[in-house]
Scaffold this motif. Structure first.
Motif, PDB file in Angstrom:
ATOM      1  N   ILE B 279      19.096 -34.251  79.494  1.00 22.15           N
ATOM      2  CA  ILE B 279      18.811 -34.635  78.106  1.00 22.15           C
ATOM      3  C   ILE B 279      17.370 -34.276  77.725  1.00 22.15           C
ATOM      4  O   ILE B 279      17.115 -33.631  76.707  1.00 22.15           O
ATOM      5  CB  ILE B 279      19.012 -36.162  77.934  1.00 22.15           C
ATOM      6  N   HIS B 280      16.449 -34.716  78.548  1.00 18.67           N
ATOM      7  CA  HIS B 280      15.015 -34.553  78.329  1.00 18.67           C
ATOM      8  C   HIS B 280      14.609 -33.087  78.092  1.00 18.67           C
ATOM      9  O   HIS B 280      13.666 -32.815  77.363  1.00 18.67           O
ATOM     10  CB  HIS B 280      14.355 -35.084  79.602  1.00 18.67           C
ATOM     11  N   CYS B 283      15.645 -31.966  74.390  1.00 15.92           N
ATOM     12  CA  CYS B 283      15.445 -33.003  73.379  1.00 15.92           C
ATOM     13  C   CYS B 283      14.437 -32.516  72.344  1.00 15.92           C
ATOM     14  O   CYS B 283      13.411 -31.942  72.689  1.00 15.92           O
ATOM     15  CB  CYS B 283      14.927 -34.269  74.052  1.00 15.92           C
ATOM     16  N   ARG B 285      12.447 -34.198  70.732  1.00 13.90           N
ATOM     17  CA  ARG B 285      11.198 -34.958  70.745  1.00 13.90           C
ATOM     18  C   ARG B 285      10.326 -34.624  71.947  1.00 13.90           C
ATOM     19  O   ARG B 285       9.288 -35.249  72.173  1.00 13.90           O
ATOM     20  CB  ARG B 285      11.506 -36.456  70.743  1.00 13.90           C
ATOM     21  N   ARG B 286      10.736 -33.648  72.740  1.00 11.71           N
ATOM     22  CA  ARG B 286      10.057 -33.371  73.994  1.00 11.71           C
ATOM     23  C   ARG B 286       8.569 -33.033  73.808  1.00 11.71           C
ATOM     24  O   ARG B 286       7.720 -33.429  74.620  1.00 11.71           O
ATOM     25  CB  ARG B 286      10.760 -32.226  74.734  1.00 11.71           C
ATOM     26  N   PHE B 289       6.650 -36.036  73.876  1.00 12.03           N
ATOM     27  CA  PHE B 289       6.531 -36.596  75.236  1.00 12.03           C
ATOM     28  C   PHE B 289       5.337 -35.964  75.935  1.00 12.03           C
ATOM     29  O   PHE B 289       4.460 -36.650  76.457  1.00 12.03           O
ATOM     30  CB  PHE B 289       7.817 -36.318  76.025  1.00 12.03           C
ATOM     31  N   CYS B 308       8.229 -39.472  70.668  1.00 13.72           N
ATOM     32  CA  CYS B 308       9.100 -39.629  71.836  1.00 13.72           C
ATOM     33  C   CYS B 308       9.414 -41.106  72.095  1.00 13.72           C
ATOM     34  O   CYS B 308       8.584 -41.983  71.904  1.00 13.72           O
ATOM     35  CB  CYS B 308       8.411 -39.016  73.048  1.00 13.72           C
ATOM     36  N   LEU B 309      10.637 -41.368  72.582  1.00 13.30           N
ATOM     37  CA  LEU B 309      11.101 -42.747  72.744  1.00 13.30           C
ATOM     38  C   LEU B 309      10.972 -43.260  74.183  1.00 13.30           C
ATOM     39  O   LEU B 309      11.532 -44.290  74.545  1.00 13.30           O
ATOM     40  CB  LEU B 309      12.567 -42.828  72.286  1.00 13.30           C
ATOM     41  N   TYR B 310      10.195 -42.545  74.978  1.00 14.71           N
ATOM     42  CA  TYR B 310      10.056 -42.884  76.403  1.00 14.71           C
ATOM     43  C   TYR B 310       9.644 -44.339  76.618  1.00 14.71           C
ATOM     44  O   TYR B 310      10.194 -45.038  77.455  1.00 14.71           O
ATOM     45  CB  TYR B 310       9.021 -41.944  77.012  1.00 14.71           C
ATOM     46  N   CYS B 314      13.640 -44.746  76.795  1.00 15.23           N
ATOM     47  CA  CYS B 314      14.509 -43.568  76.847  1.00 15.23           C
ATOM     48  C   CYS B 314      14.665 -43.078  78.285  1.00 15.23           C
ATOM     49  O   CYS B 314      13.700 -42.927  79.008  1.00 15.23           O
ATOM     50  CB  CYS B 314      13.963 -42.445  75.977  1.00 15.23           C
ATOM     51  N   GLY B 316      16.254 -40.203  79.053  1.00 16.30           N
ATOM     52  CA  GLY B 316      16.520 -38.768  79.048  1.00 16.30           C
ATOM     53  C   GLY B 316      16.017 -38.036  80.284  1.00 16.30           C
ATOM     54  O   GLY B 316      16.674 -37.117  80.761  1.00 16.30           O
ATOM     55  N   PRO B 317      14.851 -38.427  80.829  1.00 15.12           N
ATOM     56  CA  PRO B 317      14.356 -37.706  82.009  1.00 15.12           C
ATOM     57  C   PRO B 317      15.236 -37.841  83.255  1.00 15.12           C
ATOM     58  O   PRO B 317      15.064 -37.092  84.200  1.00 15.12           O
ATOM     59  CB  PRO B 317      12.983 -38.346  82.258  1.00 15.12           C
ATOM     60  N   ILE B 336      19.277 -39.963  70.268  1.00 12.41           N
ATOM     61  CA  ILE B 336      17.835 -39.783  70.141  1.00 12.41           C
ATOM     62  C   ILE B 336      17.484 -39.236  68.760  1.00 12.41           C
ATOM     63  O   ILE B 336      16.439 -39.564  68.192  1.00 12.41           O
ATOM     64  CB  ILE B 336      17.304 -38.903  71.291  1.00 12.41           C
TER      65      ILE B 336
HETATM   66  S1  SF4 Z   1      11.815 -39.277  76.970  1.00 11.50           S
HETATM   67 FE1  SF4 Z   1      13.660 -39.293  75.660  1.00 11.50          FE
HETATM   68  S2  SF4 Z   1      12.915 -39.078  73.544  1.00 11.50           S
HETATM   69 FE2  SF4 Z   1      11.246 -38.479  74.913  1.00 11.50          FE
HETATM   70  S3  SF4 Z   1      11.450 -36.279  75.130  1.00 11.50           S
HETATM   71 FE3  SF4 Z   1      12.555 -37.160  76.830  1.00 11.50          FE
HETATM   72  S4  SF4 Z   1      14.680 -37.354  76.150  1.00 11.50           S
HETATM   73 FE4  SF4 Z   1      13.418 -37.022  74.305  1.00 11.50          FE
END
Ligand code: SF4
Ligand code: HEM
Ligand code: SF4
Lengths: 238, 412
Positions: B279-280, B283, B285-286, B289, B308-310, B314, B316-317, B336
């Motif tokens: 996902i990450h 994404c 929004r990367r 991040f 970023c929603l980390y 999130c 995603g990583p 996301i």
């Molecule tokens: S942590 Fe989530 S929102 Fe941020 S870049 Fe990675 S996948 Fe996208």
């Protein structure tokens, strides 16, 4: 040199360099690792876009440190068996001599230095075991860290070729299973092991200072100048 | 010597998780011929239902051009070269010849819901409409003995040919009595084993059927497990996610109709064409991040700027799925995209280990022994404090003992 003392060589320059490289890298790994886990300071919104790779720089630093750890770990593993100075593995073999020495050093620590029935002029098996624990923890960090790292190479490609992710999968995929079956378990273990290492470091520093103060043999100098001092009679009386 | 060099070269160039996007012209030509022959053969079969795909498209106001666009996108998703587009289109039309039996076990029917997508169905959903659903406990009109008879007949008629779709986990505790089905009160476990026996392949859809999902979350009172823990010795495909993306269900069925084979799978038996991506890494929004720009609180300036929603948790990583690429509802949006983090729904144990909506470093985690719930840092700091106290005691005692020694009270 102080009268009545003999200087004994304990660490080669290479060993001392590795020691301090490890120490500095460890601080760097903790600082950047904690940021990666939970970014604890914020980017300045007003910064120009070029300056803004805060997370990227932290990860970069973390991985560069990882590479340095990779290299020192390989060297240390080599020296354990093939060092021309002292081969640490000899102190790890669980034979009677080593077990007796291990117990004697532990007794010395627990009796607050009232009993000291071993030769403190050379590396002892208690410390060697303790250092080995560190190297094992560090290798665990390397394996779990590289497992997390390879998630980012999902394409199976990397800038240095397809062999790299392939090798990382081959050598670290088993950590997923050991940790509990999911990628997140590996991450939890990586973070948790950091605390084990920090506990290790705290006792390590305390113990070396303690030895220096109570044994009065300048043990702390080993890691700086490479040698310590032993009373002449204590050498003979062994 | 030269074969040794070859062997070493092969060792260092082989791909494990690599998604092979180009297997070479000869491979694709062979596959093309095979698929074409297979489709021709299918065309000669009686359709299992009367639904006509082209009519259905027309009814929903989808023209040929739009359909071909979908076919070429789906071809790309399945990682086939463009020359397969007409075959994919044909396969979609022939989907009513693929018999499917759908079991619903311990679940919320969310995947059936995704399969139906009643409001304004898009092509993926229409394709799923015309698959020949021989049996679907929730959707069919029949019930009781009548339903059971229908299942028996379908299994007999399509023996060895039907795809068995399973939605929901299997409760294993109390001899499986937590879930029974039908007039005979058969347990979910026995029901699944019986239906799987003569299936061509089993497809587990959704996180519950694949890894136990929410029913299996701690403390897992019903002892729920996924299909792969129950069904052995059968081709099995896992399509996790909560719900499974209809695009991926279509992908798997299309792949099967087209090639007669199970698509390439990863170590968790997920098709690589869908779960070979993190996902990450895809994404939108990367960049935020990497820049260290995070949403700190729902609705803050960061949230308004799509940061970023980390830090909002999130995952995603650590999550492999293609929803950052194909998205949901025919590419309209995805979690996301609407401003909430990924909860890792396509990974094993996602409810306990991913879905806590804060970074792992801040989450209260159960110790393996159960009971204690602390963050890793709280636990680690606790350990460090204990070590510190131990050291302080030892240091104080050493100092006292040392003083006594100096004043000649002990020793010698
Ligand atoms: S942590 Fe989530 S929102 Fe941020 S870049 Fe990675 S996948 Fe996208
Ligand atoms: C030895 C000292 C090390 C320490 C103290 C350390 C510490 C940490 C910590 C605290 C995290 C954050 C985990 C979290 O809460 O999410 C982290 C993440 C990570 N570490 Fe380490 N680490 C060390 C070594 C390594 C090594 C050797 C590697 C090897 C490559 C590595 C690779 C990683 C990776 C890949 C991540 C995740 C980064 C991301 O997802 O972007 N670490 N580390
Ligand atoms: S963003 Fe994450 S939690 Fe949401 S559907 Fe995709 S994989 Fe599942």
């Amino acid at each position: 040199m102080k009268q009545g003392y003999t200087q004994v060589k304990r660490m080669t320059p290479a060993m001392r360099i590795i020691h301090w490289v490890n120490a500095i890298c460890m601080i760097g790994a903790v600082v950047t690792g904690l940021y990666i886990g939970h970014p604890y300071y914020q980017t300045f919104m007003a910064d120009g876009a070029v300056d803004k790779y805060v997370m990227a720089w932290n990860r970069y630093g973390h991985f560069i440190i990882a590479i340095i750890f990779d290299v020192t770990s390989v060297i240390i593993a080599y020296l354990y068996f093939f060092s021309r100075f002292e081969k640490p593995y000899k102190k790890l073999v669980p034979n009677t001599q080593n077990i007796t020495e291990f117990k004697a050093v532990l007794v010395n620590l627990l009796t607050l230095n009232r009993k000291k029935e071993f030769d403190s002029s050379h590396a002892d098996s208690f410390n060697t075991v303790y250092f080995t624990v560190f190297h094992l923890l560090l290798i665990w960090m390397l394996l779990t860290g590289l497992q997390m790292y390879v998630h980012g190479l999902g394409s199976g490609l990397s800038s240095i070729g397809a062999w790299w992710p392939w090798m990382l999968h081959l050598t670290t995929d088993w950590t997923i299973w050991i940790c509990g079956g999911t990628l997140m378990d590996v991450r939890i273990s990586h973070h948790f092991t950091m605390w084990l290492i920090l506990c290790w470091v705290v006792f390590h520093i305390y113990y070396q200072v303690w030895r220096t103060i109570f044994w009065k043999e300048a043990d702390i100098a080993i890691v700086i100048g490479g040698s310590k001092f032993v009373k002449d009679d204590s050498l003979k009386s062994e | 010597m030269s074969d040794k060099v070859e062997a070493v070269k092969k060792l260092f160039t082989s791909q494990s998780s690599r998604v092979e996007t180009n297997k070479g012209d000869t491979y694709y030509q062979e596959l093309f011929d095979k698929c074409e022959a297979r489709l021709n053969e299918m065309r000669s079969h009686q359709p299992a239902n009367k639904l006509d795909f082209t009519d259905l498209l027309e009814d929903n106001g989808i023209d040929r051009r739009e359909f071909m666009k979908w076919a070429s996108a789906t071809t790309a998703m399945l990682m086939l070269p463009p020359m397969f587009t007409p075959l994919v289109a044909d396969a979609a039309v022939l989907m009513n010849r693929a018999p499917v039996i759908w079991l619903e076990l311990q679940d919320c029917a969310g995947n059936s819901e995704a399969l139906l997508r009643a409001d304004g169905p898009k092509i993926d959903e229409i394709v799923l409409d015309i698959i020949s659903l021989e049996f679907h406990e929730t959707l069919q009109a029949a019930s009781g003995h009548q339903a059971e008879k229908q299942l028996e007949e379908a299994m007999e008629h399509f023996k060895g040919k039907y795809l068995l779709f399973v939605e929901g986990a299997i409760p294993m505790a109390m001899d499986g009595q937590y879930g029974t089905i039908g007039a005979k009160g058969e347990t979910f476990h026995d029901h699944l084993v019986r239906c799987a026996e003569n299936a061509a392949a089993v497809v587990a859809v959704g996180s519950c059927a694949t890894f136990g999902g929410i029913p299996a979350a701690a403390p897992n009172p019903t002892g729920a497990v996924g299909v792969m823990d129950v069904v052995k010795n059968k081709p099995l495909i896992n399509i996790p996610a909560c719900p499974a993306n209809p695009a991926n269900m279509v992908g798997v069925i299309l792949h099967y109709v087209l090639t007669g084979q199970v698509p390439e799978l990863d170590s968790l038996l997920r098709p690589k064409f869908a779960f070979g991506y993190r996902i990450h890494d895809n994404c939108e929004r990367r960049a935020h991040f990497d820049a260290g720009e995070y949403v700190e609180e729902w609705g803050d300036v960061g949230a308004q700027n799509n940061f970023c929603l980390y830090k909002m948790g999130c995952k995603g990583p650590m999550t492999f799925n293609n929803c950052s690429i194909v998205r949901y509802n025919e590419g309209v949006n995805w979690p996301i995209g609407v401003g909430r983090g990924c909860i890792g729904c396509s990974e094993p144990d996602f409810w306990d280990k991913y879905a806590y909506e804060r970074p792992m470093a801040d989450a209260k985690i159960k110790a393996p022994t159960g009971g204690v719930e602390k963050t890793v840092d709280e636990f680690g700091l606790g350990m460090l404090t204990a070590a510190g106290i131990g050291i302080a005691i030892h240091a104080a005692a050493s100092t006292v003992a040392g003083k006594r020694e100096n004043s000649g009270e002990s020793h010698e």
